[in-house]
Design a protein around this motif. Structure first.
Motif, PDB file in Angstrom:
ATOM      1  N   PRO A  85      -1.950  28.555  91.391  1.00  0.00           N
ATOM      2  CA  PRO A  85      -2.873  27.680  92.122  1.00  0.00           C
ATOM      3  C   PRO A  85      -4.328  28.089  91.968  1.00  0.00           C
ATOM      4  CG  PRO A  85      -0.981  28.256  93.484  1.00  0.00           C
ATOM      5  CD  PRO A  85      -0.919  29.135  92.278  1.00  0.00           C
ATOM      6  N   ALA A  86      -4.611  29.399  92.007  1.00  0.00           N
ATOM      7  CA  ALA A  86      -5.990  29.856  91.856  1.00  0.00           C
ATOM      8  C   ALA A  86      -6.491  29.626  90.439  1.00  0.00           C
ATOM      9  CB  ALA A  86      -6.100  31.336  92.222  1.00  0.00           C
ATOM     10  N   VAL A  87      -5.633  29.845  89.443  1.00  0.00           N
ATOM     11  CA  VAL A  87      -6.031  29.601  88.052  1.00  0.00           C
ATOM     12  C   VAL A  87      -6.320  28.119  87.838  1.00  0.00           C
ATOM     13  CG1 VAL A  87      -5.261  29.694  85.650  1.00  0.00           C
ATOM     14  CG2 VAL A  87      -4.793  31.606  87.169  1.00  0.00           C
ATOM     15  N   ALA A  88      -5.470  27.264  88.391  1.00  0.00           N
ATOM     16  CA  ALA A  88      -5.685  25.823  88.255  1.00  0.00           C
ATOM     17  C   ALA A  88      -6.972  25.394  88.937  1.00  0.00           C
ATOM     18  CB  ALA A  88      -4.496  25.056  88.830  1.00  0.00           C
ATOM     19  N   ALA A  89      -7.242  25.957  90.113  1.00  0.00           N
ATOM     20  CA  ALA A  89      -8.475  25.612  90.824  1.00  0.00           C
ATOM     21  C   ALA A  89      -9.699  26.065  90.037  1.00  0.00           C
ATOM     22  CB  ALA A  89      -8.477  26.245  92.218  1.00  0.00           C
ATOM     23  N   ALA A  90      -9.646  27.282  89.483  1.00  0.00           N
ATOM     24  CA  ALA A  90     -10.770  27.778  88.686  1.00  0.00           C
ATOM     25  C   ALA A  90     -10.967  26.938  87.429  1.00  0.00           C
ATOM     26  CB  ALA A  90     -10.537  29.245  88.318  1.00  0.00           C
ATOM     27  N   ALA A  91      -9.865  26.603  86.754  1.00  0.00           N
ATOM     28  CA  ALA A  91      -9.971  25.784  85.546  1.00  0.00           C
ATOM     29  C   ALA A  91     -10.556  24.417  85.864  1.00  0.00           C
ATOM     30  CB  ALA A  91      -8.592  25.637  84.900  1.00  0.00           C
ATOM     31  N   LEU A  92     -10.159  23.852  87.004  1.00  0.00           N
ATOM     32  CA  LEU A  92     -10.682  22.550  87.393  1.00  0.00           C
ATOM     33  C   LEU A  92     -12.188  22.613  87.614  1.00  0.00           C
ATOM     34  CD1 LEU A  92     -10.190  19.605  88.270  1.00  0.00           C
ATOM     35  CD2 LEU A  92      -9.785  20.475  90.586  1.00  0.00           C
ATOM     36  N   MET A  93     -12.658  23.658  88.314  1.00  0.00           N
ATOM     37  CA  MET A  93     -14.095  23.773  88.564  1.00  0.00           C
ATOM     38  C   MET A  93     -14.868  23.990  87.272  1.00  0.00           C
ATOM     39  SD  MET A  93     -14.503  25.799  92.194  1.00  0.00           S
ATOM     40  CE  MET A  93     -13.334  27.111  91.869  1.00  0.00           C
ATOM     41  N   VAL A  94     -14.340  24.829  86.383  1.00  0.00           N
ATOM     42  CA  VAL A  94     -15.019  25.069  85.104  1.00  0.00           C
ATOM     43  C   VAL A  94     -15.090  23.779  84.298  1.00  0.00           C
ATOM     44  CG1 VAL A  94     -14.895  26.307  82.915  1.00  0.00           C
ATOM     45  CG2 VAL A  94     -14.424  27.507  85.046  1.00  0.00           C
ATOM     46  N   PHE A  95     -13.992  23.027  84.261  1.00  0.00           N
ATOM     47  CA  PHE A  95     -13.988  21.777  83.502  1.00  0.00           C
ATOM     48  C   PHE A  95     -15.021  20.800  84.056  1.00  0.00           C
ATOM     49  CE2 PHE A  95     -12.614  17.424  82.802  1.00  0.00           C
ATOM     50  CZ  PHE A  95     -12.396  17.412  81.429  1.00  0.00           C
ATOM     51  N   LEU A  96     -15.091  20.683  85.372  1.00  0.00           N
ATOM     52  CA  LEU A  96     -16.044  19.747  85.966  1.00  0.00           C
ATOM     53  C   LEU A  96     -17.485  20.163  85.668  1.00  0.00           C
ATOM     54  CD1 LEU A  96     -14.407  18.952  89.418  1.00  0.00           C
ATOM     55  CD2 LEU A  96     -14.411  17.559  87.358  1.00  0.00           C
ATOM     56  N   PHE A  97     -17.757  21.461  85.730  1.00  0.00           N
ATOM     57  CA  PHE A  97     -19.113  21.919  85.437  1.00  0.00           C
ATOM     58  C   PHE A  97     -19.482  21.687  83.976  1.00  0.00           C
ATOM     59  CE2 PHE A  97     -19.164  24.444  89.409  1.00  0.00           C
ATOM     60  CZ  PHE A  97     -20.415  24.049  89.852  1.00  0.00           C
TER      61      PHE A  97
END
Length: 533
Positions: free
Chosen positions: A180-192
């Motif tokens: 879950p934390a990896v997915a959340a981090a990947a999502l934020m990086v992708f959006l940025f």
């Protein structure tokens, strides 16, 4: 959920709808055919394709480079760890125009690599990808590392005792817990990276353009609000689709986690493998993060007797109504106010999501909170000026407008940082406290708060850091006599002359120092004298 929903409705949805309506509406008639006309242009399709694939590659590279760093900061204890953790976060708060300029001085014409080996990467996609990893490294380290530090290491040790190799134990025990934390981090990086602006504009040159760059060009250079409105809608739909896929694919596995005191999970490196990982992370930080920052500091010191810094106290440059040095105080005041708003709204939203039944309304609310990271900051800034210009919300002349815009970007970080930990709290602890007569407020204070205090402090640090470096929306709403540090840097970079460039580098260095000190204080406050969070 009422407070966060009202906040996003008034300060996000309303401004965005207002600016899009102004671009697509003429004489009271909606020009919906304009959407097809814009998307059918080959140049726009090329922008869409480049925006998507560079964001995917940037996200993959950031995870590949930063996950070892998350492990080191979560599991290993070494001298200078707190200082290095603060230093790692500094690049994330720098304005993207400063990040682009720092890498231009490193890999561009006449840069360090050009002088030493004749290597130039400017106007190539590699410079953009490296700058994106530089910018987002801290997102993965702090988001994943924050949860990793609280995972019970005995579960992985039990797998090792049953014969699993270190790699298999990590893959079958630790990685699913971190998912879950990896997915959340990947999502934020992708959006940025999907909405990247300053980095692409400076390093990519005319050959590369993201949706954000194209929206800015259509708005400020071509004055084509209709095309900018269509691109904003496209960006909005794309981000919404990404968030929908994320909500559908990511399973809620936080409830299976067993969290422990993070102070007992970090140990001195043991064995050649851990020492090699630590050395590799330190080398990566030195080359990828510290070297561009060192180049930036070096440029600010090129004038003798700290000339660029002394020039910040004067108003004779004509760039501002006040001395540029006043931008430091303005940024700190705005950042503190924005952090307070983001923590309150984000904590309420995280609590609502953690106790929700994962229905459609709750999942939709979760996706809504992430939208400000994927919608054009240029659109939000213009929308503030268009929508918030009439009573009872005529805020164009109010100082609170800037912190509100900054808090919009800070709330998603608060939610994504606190949510995995809140969901991991064993519900039976709350039930036991309630059975013993504790009120709901006391249950939160005695059960939830001690377990999420560390995540709350990390979330506050992220919100403060994001507020210090927010540029896209602030540049349109900051008053000329109260500029923020990013706005001041951008204005100085946009004016010719070595003095303006040097002052921009000096202000950027001050921004780095202010952020590093603030984050270092946060690291010191994360634990009390007993070592408990």
């Amino acid at each position: 959920m009422a407070g966060p929903v009202a906040f996003f409705a008034v300060f996000f949805a309303w401004p965005v709808v207002a600016i899009v309506a102004r671009g697509l509406k003429a004489d009271g008639v909606w020009r919906l055919g304009r959407v097809v006309d814009v998307i059918s242009q080959s140049g726009i399709r090329h922008v869409l394709w480049f925006t998507t694939w560079q964001a995917l590659v940037s996200t993959a590279l950031t995870l590949l480079v930063a996950l070892p760093g998350a492990y080191v900061f979560a599991r290993l204890d070494f001298p200078g760890k707190q200082v290095l953790r603060a230093v790692v976060t500094v690049p994330f708060v720098l304005p993207t125009v400063v990040v682009g300029t720092a890498f231009l001085a490193l890999v561009g014409r006449g840069g360090l690599l050009d002088d030493l080996w004749g290597v130039r990467l400017d106007t190539t996609v590699w410079a953009i990808l490296l700058a994106h990893v530089f910018f987002n490294y801290a997102v993965v380290v702090r988001t994943v590392g924050g949860l990793w530090a609280q995972l019970d290491p005995r579960q992985e040790e039990a797998a090792r005792m049953l014969g699993a190799s270190p790699l298999r134990a990590w893959r079958t025990v630790t990685l699913p817990a971190l998912a879950p934390a990896v997915a959340a981090a990947a999502l934020m990086v992708f959006l940025f990276t999907f909405t990247s602006f300053g980095v692409v504009q400076i390093l990519g040159g005319p050959a590369f353009s993201t949706l954000e760059v194209e929206i800015y060009r259509q708005t400020s250079e071509l004055f084509d609000l209709s095309t900018a409105a269509v691109l904003t809608l496209v960006q909005f739909v794309a981000v919404g689709a990404v968030l929908a896929v994320h909500a559908w694919t990511v399973r809620r596995r936080e409830s299976t986690l067993r969290l422990v005191d993070a102070s007992v999970t970090a140990r001195r490196p043991r064995g050649a493998g851990q020492r090699a990982v630590l050395a590799g992370v330190l080398a990566t930080v030195a080359v990828l993060l510290l070297l561009p920052l060192a180049v930036l500091v070096g440029r600010s010191l090129e004038a003798p007797d700290f000339g660029y810094y002394r020039a910040l106290t004067r108003t004779d440059g004509g760039t501002f109504l006040v001395a540029p040095i006043w931008a430091i105080g303005n940024s700190l005041e705005y950042a503190v106010a924005a952090t307070a708003v983001a923590v309150v709204i984000g904590a309420l939203a995280a609590a609502a999501l953690a106790r929700g039944d994962a229905g459609r309304i709750v999942r939709g609310f979760d996706a809504l909170l992430m939208l400000p990271l994927g919608v054009s900051a240029v659109t939000v800034g213009f929308g503030f000026l268009v929508a918030l210009d009439k009573p009872p919300l005529d805020l164009r002349q109010s100082w609170i407008l800037v912190p509100l815009a900054q808090a919009l970007v800070g709330v998603p970080f608060v939610v994504r940082t606190m949510l995995p930990v809140l969901r991991a709290v064993d519900g039976r602890l709350r039930e036991a406290a309630a059975v013993l007569g504790a009120s709901p407020w006391r249950v939160w204070r005695e059960v939830d708060l001690p377990m999420v205090r560390r995540a709350l402090l990390i979330a506050a640090g992220f919100a403060f850091a994001v507020s210090l470096g927010e540029f896209g929306a602030t540049v349109f709403i900051a008053r000329p006599d109260q500029p923020t540090l990013p706005v001041a840097v951008a204005r100085l970079l946009g004016r010719p002359g070595d003095l303006n460039y040097g002052q921009a580098m000096a202000l950027s260095t001050i921004l780095m120092v202010v952020c590093a000190v603030a984050l270092l204080v946060l690291e010191r406050l994360r634990t009390d004298r007993t070592g408990e969070f």
